[in-house]
Design an enzyme around this catalytic site. Structure first.
Site, PDB file in Angstrom:
ATOM      1  N   GLU A 190       0.849  -1.197   0.000  1.00  0.00           N
ATOM      2  CA  GLU A 190       0.000   0.000   0.000  1.00  0.00           C
ATOM      3  C   GLU A 190       0.884   1.246   0.000  1.00  0.00           C
ATOM      4  O   GLU A 190       1.945   1.266   0.632  1.00  0.00           O
ATOM      5  CB  GLU A 190      -0.869  -0.015   1.254  1.00  0.00           C
ATOM      6  N   ASN A 195      -7.184   5.896  -1.987  1.00  0.00           N
ATOM      7  CA  ASN A 195      -6.079   4.993  -1.674  1.00  0.00           C
ATOM      8  C   ASN A 195      -6.256   3.816  -2.638  1.00  0.00           C
ATOM      9  O   ASN A 195      -7.190   3.025  -2.500  1.00  0.00           O
ATOM     10  CB  ASN A 195      -6.171   4.550  -0.214  1.00  0.00           C
ATOM     11  N   LYS A 252      -9.592   1.606  -2.082  1.00  0.00           N
ATOM     12  CA  LYS A 252      -9.805   1.072  -0.735  1.00  0.00           C
ATOM     13  C   LYS A 252     -11.214   1.366  -0.218  1.00  0.00           C
ATOM     14  O   LYS A 252     -11.677   2.507  -0.232  1.00  0.00           O
ATOM     15  CB  LYS A 252      -8.750   1.659   0.206  1.00  0.00           C
ATOM     16  N   GLU A 274      -6.584   8.788   7.289  1.00  0.00           N
ATOM     17  CA  GLU A 274      -7.039   8.301   5.978  1.00  0.00           C
ATOM     18  C   GLU A 274      -8.429   8.802   5.637  1.00  0.00           C
ATOM     19  O   GLU A 274      -8.751   9.040   4.480  1.00  0.00           O
ATOM     20  CB  GLU A 274      -7.002   6.772   5.938  1.00  0.00           C
ATOM     21  N   CYS A 292      -4.856  -2.969   3.006  1.00  0.00           N
ATOM     22  CA  CYS A 292      -4.633  -2.744   4.436  1.00  0.00           C
ATOM     23  C   CYS A 292      -5.839  -3.089   5.312  1.00  0.00           C
ATOM     24  O   CYS A 292      -6.130  -4.254   5.538  1.00  0.00           O
ATOM     25  CB  CYS A 292      -4.183  -1.301   4.658  1.00  0.00           C
ATOM     26  N   ASN A 352       0.169  -0.727   5.267  1.00  0.00           N
ATOM     27  CA  ASN A 352       1.081   0.093   6.083  1.00  0.00           C
ATOM     28  C   ASN A 352       0.453   0.113   7.465  1.00  0.00           C
ATOM     29  O   ASN A 352      -0.492   0.869   7.714  1.00  0.00           O
ATOM     30  CB  ASN A 352       1.146   1.534   5.578  1.00  0.00           C
TER      31      ASN A 352
END
Length: 332
Positions: free
Chosen positions: A52, A112, A129, A148, A173, A198
């Site tokens: 990621e 993302n 994501k 995020e 993730c 991450n």
């Protein structure tokens, strides 16, 4: 046992990366990716899986008043001038790859994102994501933030792609922690799920979970693989990045739930395994034959079956939780 008419065995490399610091330039990072890709080619890999946000430091750990000040962390085209060497090298070597990065669309949307690239350098799939962790408000009390939900919009679903001789899906993730991720991919016939991450080892909302980060990481990857009869490749950006310790332990997981390959450092490292896609049918055709054994007509009634033993106050809280649009506290 019937003799196979066509091999569906891939050699896959989990290309873990060490930390990317704020001062590291995009060309420097791409050079590291190309080196890992070449290592994969030398090991006979058909596919190399990167983490990621593999092109930048994990920038959502910092607050900015204006998101435009963070535009330089995002890719506006793929490939772009800085990432073109990775695509060119993939085509030259005949090795495909999976890459996570921050995406800024022409319409101004921020995601993302991960892409799947075939051995000829062509993009065959893009994923954004779905399960965004962390928070969207400035929380300066934290040693580092997890913003995020401030920097990205959520994607709108999971898809699979015909690639590398099989059916390939992607997640990112925090998606790996949710059983729905694997099940939705599994219901579409996914045989190989690629998941970059991450993950900070320190979990600010509940530091008691810090010691369990590695255990929980492998728990969800292995259970997702086994319960859906698919290979799962989980790949980290690891090590000490801008004062934040990131979990490594990248792994390639078989449909049995067993770890087939594992990274053991916190730096740039390649773990390689032979991935036999035909092994998936041993699980999706027996224990986890979805068509034969699943009961979706029952699952749809779960919310109506909390039972009379649930106290009224608790039931009200549950109802509020289902209907609320409040942000979750969880992090990736």
């Amino acid at each position: 046992c019937e003799e196979r008419t066509m091999s569906r065995v891939l050699t896959v490399g989990a290309a873990q990366m060490g930390p990317i610091q704020l001062a590291d330039t995009r060309p420097e990072v791409v050079e590291r990716l190309v080196a890992l890709l070449r290592s994969g080619a030398a090991a006979g890999c058909d596919l190399v899986v990167f983490p990621e946000l593999a092109l930048t430091t994990f920038f959502p750990r910092w607050w900015v008043d204006d998101l435009a000040d963070a535009d330089h962390f995002y890719e506006t085209e793929m490939p772009g001038p800085d990432t073109r060497p990775l695509f060119d090298e993939a085509r030259r070597l005949g090795v495909g790859f999976h890459l996570g990065y921050a995406e800024l669309t022409s319409a101004g949307h921020r995601y993302n994102t991960a892409i799947l690239v075939e051995r000829d350098g062509s993009i065959v799939g893009r994923y954004r994501k779905v399960h965004l962790p962390g928070h969207s408000e400035h929380e300066p009390w934290r040693a580092f933030q997890h913003l995020e939900r401030y920097y990205f919009e959520a994607g709108d679903g999971f898809a699979v792609h015909a690639a590398f001789g099989g059916v390939v899906g992607m997640a990112i993730c925090n998606d790996r922690r949710w059983p729905e991720t694997y099940r939705v991919l599994g219901l579409q016939g996914c045989e190989l799920a690629l998941i970059g991450y991450n993950t900070p080892i320190h979990y600010a909302p509940d530091p008691a979970q810090d010691r369990l980060q590695g255990f929980h990481n492998h728990l969800v990857l292995q259970s997702g693989a086994y319960q859906n009869g698919m290979w799962v490749v989980g790949v980290a950006k690891a090590g000490e990045e801008e004062g934040c310790a990131l979990l490594g332990e990248s792994a390639i997981i078989a449909p049995s739930g067993e770890i087939a390959a594992l990274c053991t450092t916190d730096g740039d490292e390649l773990a390689v395994a032979e991935v036999d896609l035909d092994l998936c049918a041993g699980y999706t055709g027996t224990l986890f034959d979805f068509h034969r054994y699943r009961r979706p007509e029952v699952y749809g009634r779960i919310t109506a079956q909390r039972g009379p033993e649930v106290p009224a106050g608790v039931r009200a809280a549950l109802d509020d939780n289902v209907e609320s649009s409040a942000e979750p506290k969880g992090e990736g």
